[in-house]
Write an enzyme that holds these catalytic residues in place. Structure first.
Site, PDB file in Angstrom:
ATOM      1  N   LYS A  36       0.822  -1.209   0.000  1.00 29.92           N
ATOM      2  CA  LYS A  36       0.000   0.000   0.000  1.00 29.92           C
ATOM      3  C   LYS A  36       0.863   1.269   0.000  1.00 29.92           C
ATOM      4  O   LYS A  36       0.394   2.359  -0.235  1.00 29.92           O
ATOM      5  CB  LYS A  36      -0.949  -0.001   1.200  1.00 29.92           C
ATOM      6  N   LYS A  89     -14.941   5.941  -0.754  1.00 26.00           N
ATOM      7  CA  LYS A  89     -15.502   6.771   0.331  1.00 26.00           C
ATOM      8  C   LYS A  89     -15.016   8.214   0.200  1.00 26.00           C
ATOM      9  O   LYS A  89     -15.780   9.170   0.364  1.00 26.00           O
ATOM     10  CB  LYS A  89     -15.107   6.193   1.696  1.00 26.00           C
ATOM     11  N   THR A 129     -11.615   0.188  -1.170  1.00 24.40           N
ATOM     12  CA  THR A 129     -12.961   0.733  -1.012  1.00 24.40           C
ATOM     13  C   THR A 129     -12.890   2.089  -0.326  1.00 24.40           C
ATOM     14  O   THR A 129     -13.792   2.915  -0.481  1.00 24.40           O
ATOM     15  CB  THR A 129     -13.867  -0.215  -0.195  1.00 24.40           C
TER      16      THR A 129
END
Ligand code: 26V
Length: 825
Positions: free
Chosen positions: A567, A673, A669
């Protein structure tokens, strides 16, 4: 000036808004008769319990009506099996969905209680690690909202994901205690308890008609007891059940031991049984491999399957119709043993023929894959499965024999291909590959973004895809707009409603209507005003929790997610170091004031992830205190990231960091948002970013970095990062300063190996993407300096988020996998 919060309620013509007087009476009644407290002495937790019970009561009729309707209409039911449900708080969600927020607020005010305080007192149900668990929670809410008869099945962990504290910048894990004050949402169903077996042996039994059946005789038994929680959909469309299993001993105390004076020994069985559902495994990226984890997986799979089969037989009396009336979705491979368990139930317990049972099983199951990372793909040693689940191991061998025969005969597979589709991994000790089991036992195998699905076809499942070419399909993830827009950002929700009307609350695609207002200066000003208010709230939270002062006028640059090398929080923090160097080297230049905000938990055994947290904190300490920086750059690590914290951070973000190494983030996800809340994304062409880029348009997202193909090429050719580092003086300088201990004077070697990894192999392409990332951040700065453009882009992001609603995702699952009807969009 404290704003009066504006919240969205959902009264419908059939269900007019509840009266304040009635609710007030109901809360008092619950306080006195269920909580057992006199209002004069009631403590905040008592009021919380009373309020939840009053809200729950108001959901009961809808709940019962929903179940009755499913029985009456004989509609197909969906069962979502997931080892994780990362729900967060439920009270505001439930109140908002049934239009109770304002009446409850007023009722409580009359009782001198503040609803906001109670909302913040509710503990998060953190029964999940990250994306996969949160997706399951969004799906539950969407299945109720689009009126699909569904059950979530999972584990009622006594301790959810650990609480994270900082000790001198290091992560420390503490036990989480969400049940400490009880859980008013749940109903214990002692009547729905099932026996779960482990171990023992398999015995062939000859039936009176001469057929031989295999019978599993476990030598270890315990009980799975159901706890039900209502999940109410938007406008009370439907109430579905989340059924979580709790492990309990069959004999709470062994009386003979107790009577013979061995009081501790008498409780042993109880402790052993309860251990199974005691705690959530906190690793989301490395297959844990522990026996207890496999026990958890089988425990909840078996309980769920027994429950499903019992309910089906009760209504239909025959298992032949199972795939017509039951769809079971496996959330990753964690419940994949369910496939063998259903075969056992059908063949051993109900006497079906193997081939018939296999057809029913495959017709019933669907499997969702959430990661391609090799270290996260589950496999279990054959020896362990054989000991714990001997009959299931036999069944797995039989399934494997059938699949391999088909592969050889029909598809003419060679040995290499046979090895790749085999359920048994022969390399390095024999292991059962749960992905292969889940694949062959399902009629549908889906990925969670377009790119991820393509990569599934090309990598882990390439040979299985050749064998069964029509099974893999894509279902791009989504998020529920109720929690992630309406509830967490009431200011923006009101603003949108005032501008384009309330229709988007029921049809999220109507947000597209905002595009026409993207360039409107008045609307831009209001949009920016809402963002500013949200940033002020976050600034206060940052001050309260970290004692760092940040200016709401600065650009809030946010990366919140599990800490993982792929990440690339490291890329982000190295860029902070480079920016720090530049501010000091060129104090005369203009800089966009930025606050880099990080939050996220590291798996307790993942050393590099924990070290990255420490690095962020070390860098923060230096930068935040250096007067030469003049407040132009601040770095903040907010401890104990969870759903509730995300609900405060996301609406306050200007910039959303979605910077994973291309090809490694299945979907993401969080990205969606932020998009909903008008943040601009800086990101790689990875996961669902690819589809966000398509939906919002290339001018409204900042994309950088190597593509998946380029990453693969670098790796395949074994290209070293050295050239990239040599070519980038600012990268070199930043790496040197970190590695040499500039940020860790107390332990100058602390980051030597971490940075050494970047210089050596740089598996995650941090060095090779660095310059592109810095250029992309400069683009962000330029946009920020052109406020009109920034605001227009932000508005277009919110306007384009419709596709990423989990209602859309669920409708696609319903139509294309489950064969059930949902309410149309
Ligand atoms: C794997 C394991 C391995 C065994 C130990 C415990 C454990 C727990 C979880 C996992 C699976 C992690 C996979 C996961 O969370 N994937 C994420 O799924 C999101 C929803 O589809 C997606 O948005 C993220 O990109 C993906 O990383």
């Amino acid at each position: 000036m404290p704003q009066k919060p504006i919240v969205y309620d959902a009264p419908t013509p059939e269900r007019p808004a509840a009266s304040v007087e009635a609710i007030q009476g109901e809360i008092l009644e619950r306080l006195i008769y269920s909580v057992g407290k006199d209002p004069i002495v009631a403590r905040p937790h008592d009021w919380l319990a009373a309020t939840i019970l009053a809200v729950r009561d108001r959901v009961m009729d809808l709940w019962m009506e929903s179940s009755r309707e499913t029985w009456r209409t004989s509609n197909k039911r969906v069962y979502y099996l997931s080892l994780e449900f990362l729900i967060g708080r439920l009270m505001r969600d439930a109140m908002s969905n049934v239009g109770l927020i304002e009446p409850v607020r007023d009722a409580l005010r009359n009782l001198n209680v503040d609803l906001g305080d109670l909302i913040n007192l509710e503990p998060d149900a953190a029964l999940g690690n990250g994306g996969l668990g949160r997706l399951a929670a969004c799906f539950l809410e969407s299945m109720s909202s689009v009126k699909i008869p569904a059950y979530g099945y999972g584990i009622r962990y006594v301790h959810g994901l650990f609480r994270q504290e900082m000790s001198e910048g290091w992560q420390v894990e503490l036990p989480e205690e969400w049940l400490a004050h009880g859980n008013p949402w749940e109903f214990e169903r002692r009547e729905s308890a099932y026996e779960i077996g482990f171990g023992g042996h398999v015995e062939p039994v000859t039936d009176p008609d001469g057929t031989v059946r295999q019978e599993w005789r476990p030598n270890d038994h315990l009980l799975a007891v159901a706890f039900d929680t209502p999940i109410v959909g938007w406008r009370g469309a439907r109430v579905n059940t989340l059924r979580l299993w709790s492990a309990q001993p069959i004999d709470p105390i062994l009386l003979d031991k107790f009577n013979s004076g061995d009081h501790i020994g008498a409780l042993e069985e109880s402790a052993r049984a309860e251990a199974i559902t005691r705690v959530l495994y906190p690793a989301d990226s490395t297959a844990a491999g522990q026996e207890l984890r496999l026990r958890q997986e089988f425990f909840f799979s078996s309980a769920s399957l027994q429950d499903i089969v019992r309910r089906h037989l009760q209504q239909y009396g025959d298992l032949g119709s199972l795939p017509d009336k039951v769809a079971i979705q496996l959330n990753d491979t964690h419940p994949a043993i369910s496939i063998a368990e259903l075969m056992r139930i059908l063949v051993d317990d109900n006497g079906l023929k193997w081939a018939d049972a296999w057809k029913l099983t495959r017709g019933t199951f669907g499997y969702t894959n959430h990661t391609l990372l090799p270290e996260a793909l589950e496999s279990w040693p054959v020896a362990l499965l054989e000991r714990l689940l001997p009959r299931h191991m036999q069944i797995i061998y039989q399934i494997n024999a059938d699949v391999l025969a088909e592969a050889r005969q029909r598809a003419k597979f060679n040995d290499g291909q046979i090895a790749s589709v085999s359920l048994i991994d022969e390399a390095g000790g024999r292991r059962v590959r749960m992905g292969q089991l889940a694949f062959v036992g399902s009629h549908s195998i889906n990925g969670v973004s377009a790119l991820h699905t393509e990569l599934m076809k090309q990598t882990v499942f390439s040979d299985l895809h050749k064998l069964y070419p029509d099974r893999i399909n894509n279902k791009t993830n989504g998020i529920t707009p109720r929690r992630w827009l309406m509830q967490c950002n009431p200011g923006l929700t009101k603003l949108i409603g005032d501008r384009i009307g309330q229709g988007f609350l029921d049809d999220i695609d109507l947000l597209q209507g905002l595009k026409a207002h993207a360039e409107d200066p008045g609307f831009q000003e209001q949009f920016a005003g809402v963002k500013k208010a949200n940033k002020q709230r976050l600034a206060k939270l940052i001050k309260d929790r970290t004692n760092i002062t940040v200016s709401p006028d600065a650009l809030f640059d946010v990366q919140i997610k599990r800490i993982h090398e792929y990440k690339r929080q490291l890329l982000n923090v190295i860029q902070a170091v480079a920016a720090y160097d530049e501010i000091r080297a060129h104090p005369e230049r203009d800089y966009v004031p930025r606050v880099k905000i990080f939050a996220g938990k590291a798996a307790p055994g993942y050393w590099n992830a924990k070290l990255i947290i420490k690095l962020i904190n070390d860098v923060a300490k230096v930068i935040n205190h250096d007067p030469a920086v003049r407040g132009l750059l601040k770095v903040v690590f907010l401890p104990n990231y969870n759903v509730s914290l995300a609900e405060v951070i996301v609406p306050a973000a200007d910039l959303s960091e979605q910077i994973s190494t291309a090809g490694m983030e299945a979907s993401g996800t969080g990205n969606m948002k932020f998009m909903a809340n008008g943040a601009i994304t800086i990101g790689t062409m990875d996961g669902a970013n690819v589809e966000m880029h398509k939906e919002v348009g290339a001018d409204n997202i900042v994309i950088f970095g190597l593509s998946t193909a380029e990453v693969n090429e670098q790796r395949a050719k074994g290209i070293a990062p050295a050239a990239a580092i040599e070519a980038s003086p600012r990268l070199k300088e930043a790496l040197d300063s970190i590695a040499s201990g500039v940020f860790s004077p107390d332990d100058p070697n602390r980051y030597r190996d971490l940075i050494g990894g970047l210089r050596d192999h740089d598996w995650f392409m941090v060095a090779r993407d660095f310059d592109a990332y810095v250029a992309a951040q400069a683009e962000v700065d330029a946009l920020w300096n052109d406020k009109k453009r920034w605001n227009a882009i932000a508005i277009r992001n919110t306007a384009s988020v419709g596709f990423f609603s989990s209602d859309r995702t669920i409708r696609q699952y319903a139509k294309e996998i489950w064969g059930v009807t949902a309410t149309p969009a």
